[in-house]
Design an enzyme around this catalytic site. Structure first.
Site, PDB file in Angstrom:
ATOM      1  N   SER A  27       0.840  -1.202   0.000  1.00 26.28           N
ATOM      2  CA  SER A  27       0.000   0.000   0.000  1.00 26.28           C
ATOM      3  C   SER A  27       0.875   1.252   0.000  1.00 26.28           C
ATOM      4  O   SER A  27       2.054   1.187  -0.365  1.00 26.28           O
ATOM      5  CB  SER A  27      -0.923  -0.038   1.230  1.00 26.28           C
ATOM      6  OG  SER A  27      -1.892   0.967   1.145  1.00 26.28           O
ATOM      7  N   ASN A  28       0.333   2.385   0.374  1.00 26.72           N
ATOM      8  CA  ASN A  28       1.096   3.638   0.457  1.00 26.72           C
ATOM      9  C   ASN A  28       0.582   4.459   1.637  1.00 26.72           C
ATOM     10  O   ASN A  28      -0.361   4.056   2.315  1.00 26.72           O
ATOM     11  CB  ASN A  28       1.010   4.401  -0.872  1.00 26.72           C
ATOM     12  CG  ASN A  28      -0.425   4.709  -1.235  1.00 26.72           C
ATOM     13  OD1 ASN A  28      -1.102   5.462  -0.550  1.00 26.72           O
ATOM     14  ND2 ASN A  28      -0.918   4.087  -2.303  1.00 26.72           N
ATOM     15  N   TYR A  29       1.191   5.623   1.854  1.00 26.51           N
ATOM     16  CA  TYR A  29       0.898   6.395   3.067  1.00 26.51           C
ATOM     17  C   TYR A  29      -0.304   7.331   2.947  1.00 26.51           C
ATOM     18  O   TYR A  29      -0.522   8.165   3.812  1.00 26.51           O
ATOM     19  CB  TYR A  29       2.128   7.240   3.447  1.00 26.51           C
ATOM     20  CG  TYR A  29       3.291   6.422   3.947  1.00 26.51           C
ATOM     21  CD1 TYR A  29       3.214   5.743   5.164  1.00 26.51           C
ATOM     22  CD2 TYR A  29       4.468   6.337   3.211  1.00 26.51           C
ATOM     23  CE1 TYR A  29       4.292   5.001   5.629  1.00 26.51           C
ATOM     24  CE2 TYR A  29       5.546   5.595   3.669  1.00 26.51           C
ATOM     25  CZ  TYR A  29       5.450   4.929   4.881  1.00 26.51           C
ATOM     26  OH  TYR A  29       6.501   4.197   5.346  1.00 26.51           O
TER      27      TYR A  29
END
Ligand code: C5P
Length: 228
Positions: A27-29
């Site tokens: 995923s990402n932030y």
């Protein structure tokens, strides 16, 4: 914009999660902040909002219809469904460009010293849907570490957008969450307009202003009738 104009706006927000096994994902932030602020502002102005959100811990505006998704492919099918009846799509989600080719059943064991993951491309939701947009307004975001304006202009053209919000990824500063972004709005005529260290709430207001203006300009010649 005329006071009686109520647009149906589809807004995506947050990250996507791409499963690797039954307990892990890539995923990402992204926190979803700008997408949720856009939804709140659009609802406040009386627009009908469908908020398609990846996993975030934000509270959605009460009057928005919320569709929760996890992966990019789930987001794609939700956006496709609601795009049919919308006037505007704002893709503020940080969609994972890749996903693991295979989802390992159960939990991956740490038996090997090293491990390679094969990733495959996810569909480009905005690009695919903007191809069939007709009168709909399509808005994207571009986060770039370098060549901000040329890269954002290229994305605007490649993805057939009416507006792109280009953010510079500055060293040490996270573009996600509470930071005040700086960047450019770029319109379909490739005209760039700068914004500098602006609160995300104010940025959301400016984006909705621009969408209302675009819709009005697009539809003025048709007597304000939407054919989406
Ligand atoms: O990742 P990229 O810079 O191409 O993102 C530009 C725009 O395209 C963003 O608005 C993003 O939400 C959208 N996008 C998408 N599907 C993807 C990747 C990006 O809709 N797979």
């Amino acid at each position: 914009m005329t006071s009686q104009t109520r647009l149906k706006i589809v807004i995506t927000a947050g990250p996507t999660r791409e499963p690797l096994d039954s307990v892990r994902f890539i995923s990402n932030y992204s926190t979803g902040t700008i997408g949720y602020l856009l939804a709140a502002e659009a609802v406040r102005r009386g627009h009908q909002v469908v908020l398609i959100s990846g996993p975030v811990s934000l509270k959605a505006p009460e009057k928005a219809m919320v569709v929760k998704v996890e992966s990019a492919r789930q987001m794609y099918s939700a956006v496709k469904k609601h795009f049919k009846l919308c006037h505007c799509l704002i893709m503020s989600a940080a969609v994972s460009d890749y996903r693991p080719k295979k989802i390992i059943p159960g939990k991956l064991k740490k038996t090997k010293k090293s491990l390679s993951l094969e990733l495959v491309r996810n569909p480009d939701i905005l690009k695919q849907l903007a191809k069939i947009k007709k009168d709909r307004i399509t808005v994207g975001f571009a986060l770039e570490a370098s060549n901000l304006i040329p890269n954002a202009c290229r994305k605007l053209r490649e993805k057939n957008l009416d507006l792109i919000v280009a953010n510079k990824k500055t060293k040490g500063l996270s573009p996600f969450g509470k930071e005040k972004p700086s960047g450019f709005f770029i319109d379909g005529g490739l005209k760039a307009e700068r914004f500098t260290k602006i609160q995300k709430k104010a940025l959301a207001g400016l984006i909705i202003d621009k969408i209302e203006k675009l819709w009005y300009t697009h539809n003025e010649s048709k007597g304000g009738k939407v054919t989406a």
